[in-house]
Design a protein around this motif. Structure first.
Motif, mmCIF file in Angstrom:
data_model
loop_
_atom_site.group_PDB
_atom_site.id
_atom_site.type_symbol
_atom_site.label_atom_id
_atom_site.label_comp_id
_atom_site.label_asym_id
_atom_site.label_seq_id
_atom_site.Cartn_x
_atom_site.Cartn_y
_atom_site.Cartn_z
ATOM 1 N N SER A 1 0.958 -1.241 -0.244
ATOM 2 C CA SER A 1 0.016 0.056 -0.139
ATOM 3 C C SER A 1 0.930 1.204 0.120
ATOM 4 O O SER A 1 1.561 1.360 0.704
ATOM 5 C CB SER A 1 -0.963 0.107 1.218
ATOM 6 N N GLN B 1 -0.080 4.002 0.901
ATOM 7 C CA GLN B 1 -0.403 4.746 2.232
ATOM 8 C C GLN B 1 0.233 4.387 3.287
ATOM 9 O O GLN B 1 0.107 4.865 4.396
ATOM 10 C CB GLN B 1 -1.799 4.682 2.418
ATOM 11 N N PRO C 1 1.042 3.499 9.234
ATOM 12 C CA PRO C 1 0.341 4.664 8.186
ATOM 13 C C PRO C 1 1.374 5.634 7.881
ATOM 14 O O PRO C 1 2.169 6.277 8.651
ATOM 15 C CB PRO C 1 -0.840 5.055 8.682
ATOM 16 N N ARG C 2 1.094 6.075 6.656
ATOM 17 C CA ARG C 2 2.078 7.347 6.321
ATOM 18 C C ARG C 2 1.457 8.443 6.883
ATOM 19 O O ARG C 2 0.319 9.063 6.504
ATOM 20 C CB ARG C 2 2.130 7.433 4.811
#
Length: 599
Positions: free
Chosen positions: A514, A516, A531-532
């Motif tokens: 992903s 993200q 998560p980013r």
């Protein structure tokens, strides 16, 4: 006559031969000549030519020259050139080279060394095989499947080579590394799939080999060396992230485990001088590299004798209950000394090392790992089997009991340490009881990462000559699957216990699954996904900034499985700051994942 007398009658001395030749010549001439004057002048001229001509040392590169002998000056001969090659023939002339690397981290480092050598000769690097003038495969020979992968790739490249337009420079194909040394005859003569063959100790010769190949001939150098460490070659690190690097500290292996081909493809152990290693690590630190992995086939048997002050009569220390199949060598600057010096270069640079042998873990090494915050509290401890009977057949130099005693000692000195291991299923003579003992060892030790393989017999090894590969393939496969299942079960249990704890993570980059998500690795070398997002520069800061590859961040774990950990980032940090702010970050050692490499 005796045969030697017959030979003596055939080979005449110069003085004996010359009068006879002159007499025959005189009798055949129509004009009278002065025999003695012609003989003397010819003899003197011939002797003068011999005395002033080249001698044996002129044909040996780097040989010492006796000052009393005639000297051939540099304007007459250049010992760095090959007389049979045209001038500037070793220049790359902006030809493009593409590397494909297979196998272990040592092959990654070998690629960096080979590229450094070719780059200085004017070659250009490309990642596009279709555009490459030269394609070099850096190969692995540890298992049959690894070799089969190379054979298949060579046939693909050969077909591509034949399809290339005649108006373009012909593609040259080369094989480097372990497979080049082991299968030199098959590669060059039987299959005729390639142009260049270079063993692990012959990378300096690559420019000449490629020059010969560009002239239309096959070229090969697979000689092993007792001294080559490429200490003066600065590798060109080509990591896509740029935050981590491998640094080779020694080459070869002396352990002669019965299943292993490495001593026959990479030769005897020899260690790189410590000054060369420290220089490379200094340069990497200045370039912003945040993690260095020290490499060697038997990395913790490092022994530098390059300087006189390093030499002594003291033998190296082994782990308690362990022995070697070879006579121990005294003296030298040991692995603990090197690890100490490397760790002091940059307190914000993580230090790892692989692959060690369990026999070379004296307490001084373990104490150093405990004390230095930037030496990862993670140790690769290859067991190979949990059965003493199988370990003896493997010539590993220890029993199950000695191995478990070492594990207990490591855990006592370094609380919370992460342990990873290698295991082979279906080795020669392995019984179901032996297999069950291996399963119980995995359960007892609780490794964080496992590299598991079905046994693949290699020619030249001790097992090939002395043992029988008597475990059926389907049994090897079943036992391998059972080992994998055991690792996964234990990994899930161990990682689940970490939920709610905070990990120090070195960010690698974007997650493959992903865009993200970001991912990185913790001190125990386990993947952490989060998560980013922008996070605080410090835990108490209100200002936030994005997370980039090469950053250290604190991540709180929210879920886990046998392969990885998941959580959310809390803040930026540094390795030195986290050692005081997060005193228990090093005790995240009981993290687990399992890696399965091809059967």
């Amino acid at each position: 006559f005796h045969p030697l007398q017959k030979m003596a009658s055939i080979f005449l001395t110069f003085e004996q031969w010359l009068p006879r030749w002159s007499l025959q010549h005189r009798l055949c001439c129509s004009k009278p000549v002065s025999v003695h004057s012609n003989e003397e002048s010819r003899a003197e001229k011939f002797k003068t030519q011999i005395a002033t001509g080249p001698r044996f040392h002129d044909f040996v590169k780097g040989a010492s020259i006796n000052k009393q002998q005639p000297v051939i000056t540099d304007d007459l001969i250049d010992t760095d050139k090959h007389a049979y090659l045209p001038e500037d023939s070793e220049s790359g002339n902006s030809r493009t080279v593409c590397f494909e690397t297979y196998g272990c981290q040592m092959n990654v480092n070998d690629t960096e060394i080979a590229w450094s050598i070719l780059q200085t000769k004017g070659y250009q690097r490309t990642s596009d095989v279709a555009e490459a003038d030269v394609v070099l495969l850096v190969t692995c020979s540890i298992r049959e499947k690894a070799e089969q992968t190379i054979w298949n790739r060579l046939r693909q490249l050969t077909a591509m080579k034949k399809r290339r337009l005649k108006t373009r420079v012909p593609m040259k194909i080369g094989v480097l590394g372990c497979m080049a040394e082991r299968l030199k005859s098959e590669l060059l003569e039987r299959e005729k799939l390639l142009d260049v063959l270079a063993g692990p100790d012959a990378y300096r010769d690559l420019p000449r080999l490629l020059s010969v190949a560009h002239g239309g001939q096959q070229a090969s150098n697979v000689l092993l060396s007792l001294e080559e460490t490429y200490a003066d070659v600065m590798p060109v690190h080509h990591s896509p992230q740029g935050y981590s690097a491998f640094v080779s500290i020694m080459r070869g292996c002396d352990n002669m485990c019965s299943y292993c081909i490495v001593p026959f493809t990479r030769g005897r152990e020899r260690s790189r001088p410590v000054s060369s290693i420290l220089e490379e690590v200094h340069i990497l630190s200045e370039q912003g590299v945040k993690e260095v992995t020290l490499l060697g086939q038997n990395v913790n048997s490092y022994r530098d004798t390059s300087e006189e002050q390093f030499c002594s009569s003291e033998p190296g220390q082994l782990s308690r209950g362990f022995r070697t199949v070879y006579r121990g060598r005294p003296g030298g600057l040991r692995f603990a000394d090197l690890l100490d010096r490397v760790s002091l270069i940059d307190p914000d640079m993580r230090i790892r090392f692989t692959s060690p042998h369990p026999k070379d873990f004296p307490d001084e090494v373990l104490q150093l790992i405990k004390e230095r915050a930037n030496i990862c509290k993670q140790i690769h401890l290859p067991a190979q089997s949990g059965s003493s009977t199988v370990l003896q057949a493997m010539r590993r130099g220890y029993s199950r009991e000695a191995y478990l005693e070492l594990v207990d000692n490591i855990k006592r000195i370094i609380p919370g340490v992460s342990l990873s291991s290698d295991f082979i299923s279906g080795f020669c003579g392995e019984t179901e009881e032996d297999h069950l003992q291996t399963l119980s060892l995995i359960r007892e030790v609780r490794y964080n990462v496992g590299f598991l393989f079905a046994y693949s017999m290699r020619k030249k090894t001790h097992a090939f000559h002395r043992l029988q590969d008597d475990v059926p393939a389907e049994v090897k496969q079943r036992r391998l699957e059972e080992l994998i299942c055991m690792f996964r079960e234990e990994a899930t249990k161990v990682n689940s216990a970490l939920i709610g704890r905070t990990q120090l993570v070195l960010v690698e980059g974007e997650s493959k699954r992903s865009a993200q998500d970001l991912c990185g690795r913790n001190d125990g070398n386990v993947k952490v996904i989060f998560p980013r997002q922008e996070v605080a520069g410090q835990p108490t800061d209100t200002h936030t900034s994005p997370i980039n590859p090469g950053d250290y961040v604190l991540v709180k774990i929210e879920s886990a499985n046998s392969q990885s950990l998941r959580g959310h980032a809390l803040s930026h940090t540094s390795l030195s700051d986290s050692a005081t702010r997060l005193p228990d970050h090093r005790h995240d050692g009981q993290l687990a994942s399992v890696a399965r490499y091809g059967v």
